[in-house]
Design a protein around this motif. Sequence first.
Motif: not given
Length: 515
Positions: A125-136, A138-139, A349-355
């Motif tokens: 869901y909301l592909d983690y790998f591709s979105n992480a790789a393209k900077g969507s 936060v590190d 997982m829970t991600a934080v948006s780069s925006t």
Amino acid sequence: MRNYTRLAAIVPLLSAMIVAAGCSSSDPKDADAKGTSASPSSASASEGGASTQEALEPVKLKYYFFGAAKPGDAAVYDEINKRLKEKINTTIEFVKVPNGDYTQKMSVMVNAQEAFDLAFTSPNYLDYFSNAAKGSFVDLTELLPQYAPKTYAELKPEIWNAAKVNGKIYAAINQQIFARQSGLSLSKPLVDKYGFDVSGVKKLSDLLPFLEKVKAGEPVEQTDQLYNAQMKNQVFSYFFPYYEWETIGGTDVPGVADSTEEHPTVFNEYDTPEFKDFVMTMSEYQRKGYIAKDALTRPTFDPAKYAANSIATLMPGIEETLKTTYKADQVIIPLGDPILTSPNAIATMTAVSSTSKHPERALMVIEAFNTDKDLYNLMVWGREGVDYKKVGDNRVESLPGATYGPAYGWMFGNQFNAYVSGSQPDDVWAQTKALNESAKVSTLFGFNFNPDNVKAESANCAAIVNEYKAAFNTGMYGSDTEKKYNEFLAKLKTAGVDKLIAEKQKQVDAFIAAK
């Protein structure tokens, strides 16, 4: 080498969990003068209390995840916000997106760089790998230990390594069942009524005699959706643990590997006897009326009508979840043995948006949901006395007329903090931890694919997979199914699937050599 005839081991106590997610536009008036929501010295304020209120400026975040809207949502979220306000001077706008629409909706928002703070993500869901790789996203490599220290410390470094993309962590792992085992579930009342012997079931086509009896014996109005096709999900991947296959670089991106081989071989999972059998079986299900004829357009389905379901994840004590979902006791059919892979360790997982304008505060929210048991169970179960009642120190029952939940506990934090209910054993989370520890570990655990050299091929192949996925899942191609299957494989070839697989194999070989 791959074993196409591997038989399933029926494992008692293990049952299935459907697996099987936030955009925030932070209000400018909530930002502090320095443009950040917290300083390093205030990270400890996530412990809560009046000192937190004084140390932190008020912030409003927006959090997206998937689920069905419930009448009691607003009241529960208001209560959560009262507690977060006291704890870390933060409030959240919670936004649920229907399950099947989540990835598409969120991908559009991410690609448009809409501002948001928190979002559910995974390889599915909301592909983690591709979105992480393209900077969507936060590190979080340095931020997690600083702003969510207890969450970070709870998991072994090896588990966090599974979340690394190019050596960096881009989302917080929700602790839950990490080991994966495939399975099926059948309605127990119908299994008992028609005397179906589940011991011989090894694959979906083995359910045909059962579904045939149910179709012939039940009222027609009850048999229009006997099999849960889950049309928008990557259902075929549910069986990867059974085959001992491992996703590499996103579920919709072709190219998987044998998880337990000493030198894993990467191959196109769609060009296999297993996938063709899946596609042809779904076509037969549709032809015989076991899948809804209008599956691609029907707005809602009645879970109580399902006689059979494919299950992505098995875990101890999950019979109760299935009973709640399908309104009847279920017979669980485990397939294969539990296995621990990197994609499964990061399945939720829970991600934080780069925006996000407030990544530090977003991490403090993650810390709160992972460490505050009362807050976590409020999110999962709702309000005590309204949505549930306690019947033991750690055991609850939903109340008649409840208007909230139970929500997906694995989506929001540490599921080992969850109350137990129904037939779940009191030590269900201890059993789950033990299963995580005892599962067979993939040869590739800790490996993460870098798609930089094949970005175009990855995107093009994923688009083709999604072009055909729903129709394959629901058997909608009818007599043209085999023709469409061959057409699908040809399109993947044109899109560069061979180059994609070669790049994956190159990186797998390098990982094995480095070990």
